[in-house]
Scaffold this active site. Structure first.
Site, PDB file in Angstrom:
ATOM      1  N   CYS A  46      10.632   8.771   5.547  1.00  0.00           N
ATOM      2  CA  CYS A  46      10.373   7.339   5.422  1.00  0.00           C
ATOM      3  C   CYS A  46      11.716   6.625   5.424  1.00  0.00           C
ATOM      4  CB  CYS A  46       9.615   7.059   4.135  1.00  0.00           C
ATOM      5  SG  CYS A  46       9.344   5.308   3.802  1.00  0.00           S
ATOM      6  N   CYS A 103       8.108  -0.765   8.300  1.00  0.00           N
ATOM      7  CA  CYS A 103       8.187   0.693   8.416  1.00  0.00           C
ATOM      8  C   CYS A 103       9.537   1.013   9.046  1.00  0.00           C
ATOM      9  CB  CYS A 103       7.044   1.234   9.273  1.00  0.00           C
ATOM     10  SG  CYS A 103       7.147   3.022   9.550  1.00  0.00           S
TER      11      CYS A 103
END
EC number: 5.1.1.7
Length: 278
Positions: free
Chosen positions: A92, A217
């Site tokens: 991530c 994101c």
């Protein structure tokens, strides 16, 4: 006759048995995370239901994911990342940037670091203005079709240009692709993109594991920047990305369709800290 002292003692003993977890909340362009210092290895990290509960926005703390900061024998620290469904997941980018800011707050690092994550080692730095710059993995394998581009930037990403991005049903369309035949059981993150100018793109992302649109994101922004260059939508090697929660910048070097020295840059901000009983 009711024994009040017994009731009080039983209540106190019950609550003493419950684990108190200290947590920190961070966000990077609206991508928010529950951060836990697990250098003592006391967190029950295999309890997926607990992790999902902590990420729940109504019954827990709330977050797109949960991240543990752990000791690593060779570098500054280790990143262990879980999606909000409680399952450990792939890299991530915004979470990595927030973890760097968290490590600095804990005095684990100063302004420069190397840490370990599920996809390998990452170099990162924190500027005086709080911008965190995170080096991502190199990218060489890019699938290009007339409809979409697919690549892995630490997590798998489908990148697709669309009309009217502002009103696009990201959750519905993203879920259709994520669960469709194209990516099988494992699925993929889905990014919908609009070109703004020669080196600026807007994007909205459906994240697997969250199973919804998120405000940002990091690996998705990285994937969009590289995909737009690889398909000729831009010649820029430093690209501005407008996400729902703010702005990110992705820069890279390119040679013979090999993308190296990739950096994801943007804010990573402390929101609050607290304790929760489990």
């Amino acid at each position: 006759m009711i024994n009040i002292s017994l009731i009080v003692r039983t209540f106190v003993e019950y609550n003493l048995k419950k684990m108190q977890i200290e947590f920190y909340k961070y966000q990077g362009t609206g991508n928010d995370f529950v951060m836990i210092d697990n250098r003592s290895n006391s967190f029950p990290k295999e309890d997926t239901n607990l992790i999902a509960h902590l990420c729940d926005r109504r019954f827990g703390i709330g977050g797109d994911g949960l991240i543990l900061l752990e000791n690593d024998p060779e570098v500054d620290f280790k990143m262990v990342y879980y999606n909000s469904d409680g399952n450990q997941s792939s890299m991530c980018g915004n979470g990595g940037r927030c973890l760097v800011a968290f490590a600095k707050k804990l005095h684990v690092i100063d302004d420069v670091t190397v840490f370990n994550a599920i996809d390998g080692l990452h170099h990162a730095s924190v500027a005086e203005n709080g911008i965190v710059s995170l080096q991502m993995i190199d990218v060489a394998d890019i699938k290009k079709t007339s409809d979409y581009t697919f690549l892995n930037t630490g997590s798998p990403h489908h990148v697709q240009l669309v009309d009217d991005l502002e009103h696009y049903n990201v959750k519905e369309k993203g879920a259709q692709i994520r669960y469709g035949e194209l990516y099988g059981q494992e699925g993929s993150n889905i990014n919908f993109v609009k070109k703004i100018d020669a080196n600026t793109f807007s994007l909205r992302t459906y994240e697997r594991g969250v199973e919804d649109e998120t405000l940002a994101c990091g690996t998705g922004a990285t994937a969009v920047a590289i995909a737009m260059n690889a398909t000729g939508a831009t010649q820029a090697t430093s690209i501005d990305l407008n996400v729902e929660g703010g702005k990110l910048v992705v820069s890279f070097d390119k040679k013979d369709n090999q993308f190296t020295n990739i950096f994801l840059k943007g804010p990573a901000e402390f929101v609050f800290k607290g304790t929760i009983s489990i």
